[in-house]
Design a protein around this motif. Structure first.
Motif, PDB file in Angstrom:
ATOM      1  N   UNK A 186      24.654  23.615  32.340  1.00  0.00           N
ATOM      2  CA  UNK A 186      25.065  24.564  33.368  1.00  0.00           C
ATOM      3  C   UNK A 186      24.301  25.868  33.295  1.00  0.00           C
ATOM      4  N   UNK A 187      24.467  26.688  34.324  1.00  0.00           N
ATOM      5  CA  UNK A 187      23.746  27.951  34.424  1.00  0.00           C
ATOM      6  C   UNK A 187      24.226  28.989  33.433  1.00  0.00           C
ATOM      7  N   UNK A 188      23.396  29.977  33.196  1.00  0.00           N
ATOM      8  CA  UNK A 188      23.694  30.977  32.182  1.00  0.00           C
ATOM      9  C   UNK A 188      24.715  32.009  32.591  1.00  0.00           C
ATOM     10  N   UNK A 189      24.969  32.169  33.893  1.00  0.00           N
ATOM     11  CA  UNK A 189      25.924  33.174  34.373  1.00  0.00           C
ATOM     12  C   UNK A 189      27.190  32.496  34.866  1.00  0.00           C
ATOM     13  N   UNK A 190      28.329  33.150  34.655  1.00  0.00           N
ATOM     14  CA  UNK A 190      29.597  32.620  35.160  1.00  0.00           C
ATOM     15  C   UNK A 190      29.570  32.484  36.672  1.00  0.00           C
ATOM     16  N   UNK A 191      28.822  33.355  37.339  1.00  0.00           N
ATOM     17  CA  UNK A 191      28.814  33.361  38.801  1.00  0.00           C
ATOM     18  C   UNK A 191      27.968  32.242  39.395  1.00  0.00           C
ATOM     19  N   UNK A 192      27.199  31.530  38.587  1.00  0.00           N
ATOM     20  CA  UNK A 192      26.403  30.420  39.099  1.00  0.00           C
ATOM     21  C   UNK A 192      27.334  29.294  39.538  1.00  0.00           C
ATOM     22  N   UNK A 193      27.176  28.832  40.781  1.00  0.00           N
ATOM     23  CA  UNK A 193      27.967  27.721  41.291  1.00  0.00           C
ATOM     24  C   UNK A 193      27.163  26.434  41.284  1.00  0.00           C
ATOM     25  N   UNK A 194      27.867  25.304  41.303  1.00  0.00           N
ATOM     26  CA  UNK A 194      27.167  24.025  41.175  1.00  0.00           C
ATOM     27  C   UNK A 194      26.262  23.741  42.366  1.00  0.00           C
ATOM     28  N   UNK A 195      26.596  24.260  43.559  1.00  0.00           N
ATOM     29  CA  UNK A 195      25.847  23.904  44.759  1.00  0.00           C
ATOM     30  C   UNK A 195      24.398  24.341  44.709  1.00  0.00           C
ATOM     31  N   UNK A 196      24.152  25.642  44.719  1.00  0.00           N
ATOM     32  CA  UNK A 196      22.781  26.131  44.716  1.00  0.00           C
ATOM     33  C   UNK A 196      22.057  25.864  43.418  1.00  0.00           C
ATOM     34  N   UNK A 197      22.788  25.911  42.310  1.00  0.00           N
ATOM     35  CA  UNK A 197      22.179  25.687  40.999  1.00  0.00           C
ATOM     36  C   UNK A 197      21.582  24.288  40.902  1.00  0.00           C
ATOM     37  N   UNK A 198      22.356  23.295  41.266  1.00  0.00           N
ATOM     38  CA  UNK A 198      21.900  21.917  41.096  1.00  0.00           C
ATOM     39  C   UNK A 198      20.875  21.526  42.151  1.00  0.00           C
ATOM     40  N   UNK A 199      21.052  21.958  43.392  1.00  0.00           N
ATOM     41  CA  UNK A 199      20.075  21.580  44.411  1.00  0.00           C
ATOM     42  C   UNK A 199      18.710  22.199  44.136  1.00  0.00           C
ATOM     43  N   UNK A 200      18.666  23.277  43.328  1.00  0.00           N
ATOM     44  CA  UNK A 200      17.381  23.859  42.963  1.00  0.00           C
ATOM     45  C   UNK A 200      16.774  23.308  41.695  1.00  0.00           C
ATOM     46  N   UNK A 201      17.573  22.665  40.865  1.00  0.00           N
ATOM     47  CA  UNK A 201      17.066  22.083  39.618  1.00  0.00           C
ATOM     48  C   UNK A 201      17.991  22.334  38.448  1.00  0.00           C
ATOM     49  N   UNK A 202      18.176  23.610  38.067  1.00  0.00           N
ATOM     50  CA  UNK A 202      19.149  23.969  37.047  1.00  0.00           C
ATOM     51  C   UNK A 202      18.659  23.861  35.619  1.00  0.00           C
ATOM     52  N   UNK A 203      18.313  25.006  34.996  1.00  0.00           N
ATOM     53  CA  UNK A 203      17.960  25.009  33.577  1.00  0.00           C
ATOM     54  C   UNK A 203      19.085  25.629  32.764  1.00  0.00           C
ATOM     55  N   UNK A 204      19.040  25.425  31.450  1.00  0.00           N
ATOM     56  CA  UNK A 204      20.137  25.832  30.579  1.00  0.00           C
ATOM     57  C   UNK A 204      19.635  25.904  29.145  1.00  0.00           C
ATOM     58  N   UNK A 205      20.399  26.597  28.295  1.00  0.00           N
ATOM     59  CA  UNK A 205      20.138  26.543  26.850  1.00  0.00           C
ATOM     60  C   UNK A 205      20.250  25.111  26.325  1.00  0.00           C
ATOM     61  N   UNK A 206      20.968  24.256  27.055  1.00  0.00           N
ATOM     62  CA  UNK A 206      21.143  22.870  26.624  1.00  0.00           C
ATOM     63  C   UNK A 206      20.058  21.947  27.165  1.00  0.00           C
ATOM     64  N   UNK A 207      19.146  22.480  28.013  1.00  0.00           N
ATOM     65  CA  UNK A 207      18.143  21.634  28.655  1.00  0.00           C
ATOM     66  C   UNK A 207      17.111  21.084  27.685  1.00  0.00           C
ATOM     67  N   UNK A 208      16.792  21.845  26.629  1.00  0.00           N
ATOM     68  CA  UNK A 208      15.749  21.396  25.713  1.00  0.00           C
ATOM     69  C   UNK A 208      16.095  20.048  25.091  1.00  0.00           C
TER      70      UNK A 208
END
Length: 554
Positions: A186-208
């Motif tokens: 998931x995104x680094x900010x609480x305000x990040x929502x699943x809609x725009x985050x995921x449709x754009x790609x979505x990186x995270x500290x857990x992505x590595x």
């Protein structure tokens, strides 16, 4: 296009936006608004303006002022009106609200935008004279234990999963899954929502370790440009499934829910650190280049992080007893599934020793503070992005692969020197690596830029400017574009992350999507021949241009 306020709107969850900032402006005895020396009647607006949460919970406002044309700022000396905002908003709490809004916009040639949280660095979720679909209250979450069977598929996908409505934010999912001992990419900010985050790609500290957010998607529910509600997965509407995972929001339809693979919540070892010296010491960018050259091996060893490079920053410890200004690398690193500090120090200390040996005149210091967290949610509750909103700024970005990071060290240092002279600092997100390179998304692939699959870091630069100040706006764009030119020289064959990028990026089709753009454009033309969805920079927008807030045929 037809002006929205002259149209008769359907009776659905629809209301005229009474802009909160307008309520904050007192009127004089003749009905005119004061533009200076005013006291505000709505102090909550002023107090909340610089927070993510305020804009997230407002039906129209987004987090960066310039995308509403600075038309309603609750500060003294600035005029206030609603000309930069949507005229009407659908408070969509169910799929039928989304369907009817999309149908209405398509039938009446009304400009349509979609807002989830407003955490949008390129301004796709706001437009003047438009109808806005606000998905903020589509908050349903459903847990799938053991397996999930995509609709229309003959077999189930093993493993736990979660279905989230389009209005669900990252903090909602992390809180929901924490009792299960699980989480999501998931995104680094609480305000990040699943809609725009995921449709754009979505990186995270857990992505590595786990890949991008789009690599976790098992199924999507989408309202298409003709108002139909469809299921997209590896067995149904495969083109939409591919395009909606990285092709960008507000383009192919409105995401109403998404089903994601969940992952075990790891223990988190967290390091806040400085690797640097005084701002007047030699070799600062050489030290930075050395650190960057180690990022691929650090990432392969499990480290992730958000760090920034600067030749000059204020010493957080203060001028006494230390120097007032420092230069080098600053930030935070994480290592998953360990609580042994040696695991992290063993990765970093050889770099410190090498820097000290190679640059003895720089008096290199290393200041680590290590903390332990029992779960990802424990860590996230402390270190989620809680930066300031409510300013005017442009953002730019570039992905760096191993060749850029480990190539000629002198050339890399020289370009960092130029870059930091232009922008002051470079933010380096260590959020890619093996997990992204080796991801196996459902359906055989996603629409994100292929550069993600060979890049270790996502870099960003930003330039703020004074609102309603054309010359300062021009200055900020000129500085940012000069810095982007340096970044592109450093990594000419990669690209940039569309969700955190420059709105006016040249050659944006190639920069954001590379070889995927041709297929994305074909899908856009097929599913949205009337261009019900339009934004910039977004797939297929070439047939229109924005002129004084209206869309006109090119």
């Amino acid at each position: 296009m037809t002006s929205l306020p002259s149209l008769k709107l359907p009776t659905i969850a629809l209301y005229l936006v009474q802009f909160l900032c307008l309520a904050a402006v007192p009127v004089n005895g003749n009905g005119g608004r004061h533009h200076s020396s005013r006291s505000y009647k709505c102090p909550a607006v002023v107090a909340g303006w610089f927070t993510y949460d305020f804009h997230t919970s407002d039906p129209t406002s987004i987090q960066w002022n310039q995308f509403s044309n600075d038309s309603c700022l609750p500060f003294e000396r600035y005029p206030c009106d609603g000309s930069g905002y949507p005229a009407f908003v659908v408070n969509a709490t169910e799929v039928e609200h989304v369907r009817r809004a999309v149908k209405f916009a398509g039938k009446n040639d009304v400009r349509l935008v979609v807002k989830g949280t407003g955490h949008d660095f390129i301004g796709r979720s706001i437009a003047p004279n438009s109808l806005s679909i606000w998905t903020h209250y589509m908050k349903d979450i459903e847990y799938h234990k053991g397996s999930f069977r995509p609709r229309g598929c003959r077999s189930s996908i093993k493993g736990n999963a979660v279905t989230a409505g389009a209005g669900v934010q990252m903090i909602d999912l992390h809180d929901y899954l924490d009792p299960y001992g699980e989480t999501v990419v998931g995104g680094g900010a609480k305000s990040v929502g699943v809609g725009g985050y995921i449709t754009g790609g979505g990186h995270s500290m857990l992505s590595t370790r786990n890949g991008l957010a789009v690599d976790q998607v098992l199924e999507m529910e989408v309202v298409t440009p003709d108002g139909d509600h469809i299921t997209a997965n590896e067995c149904r509407n495969e083109d939409i499934f591919w395009a909606m995972r990285g092709g960008g929001g507000s383009t192919f339809g409105v995401l109403t829910s998404v089903t994601l693979r969940v992952i075990p919540s790891p223990k988190m070892l967290h390091m806040i650190f400085m690797l640097g010296t005084t701002s007047t010491a030699p070799n600062i960018t050489d030290i930075q280049a050395l650190f960057l050259s180690k990022v691929p091996s650090l990432s392969d060893s499990g480290l992730a992080g958000y760090v920034w490079l600067a030749k000059e920053m204020v010493n957080p410890a203060g001028p006494d007893p230390g120097p007032p200004l420092l230069g080098g690398i600053f930030g935070m690193l994480t290592l998953q599934d360990t609580d042994d500090e040696k695991d992290m120090l063993n990765l970093m200390e050889p770099i410190v020793e090498e820097a000290a040996q190679r640059f003895p005149d720089s008096n290199v210091t290393f200041g680590p503070v290590i903390e332990k967290y029992g779960s990802f949610q424990d860590w996230y509750s402390v270190y989620h992005d809680n930066g300031a909103a409510g300013s005017s700024q442009w953002l730019g970005s570039r992905l760096f692969g191993e060749d850029t990071l480990t190539g000629d060290a002198g050339e890399l240092a020289a370009r960092l020197d130029r870059l930091e002279d232009l922008t002051g600092q470079l933010m380096v997100y260590m959020v890619s690596g093996k997990g992204v390179f080796e991801a196996e998304p459902r359906g055989g692939g996603t629409a994100v830029s292929p550069a993600w699959r060979t890049s270790y870091v996502h870099n960003t630069i930003g330039e703020q400017f004074a609102p309603r100040n054309a010359s300062d706006d021009a200055r900020s764009r000129e500085a940012l574009e000069a810095a982007l030119e340096v970044l592109e020289e450093m990594a000419p064959d990669t690209g940039a992350y569309v969700n955190e990028a420059y709105k006016y990026q040249h050659d944006w089709q190639q920069t954001f999507w590379g070889e995927n753009y041709e297929r994305l454009l074909a899908i856009k033309r097929d599913v949205d021949p009337k261009d019900v969805f339009w934004c910039h920079p977004c797939v297929g927008n070439e047939r229109w241009e924005e002129v004084e807030g209206r869309l006109c045929r090119v």
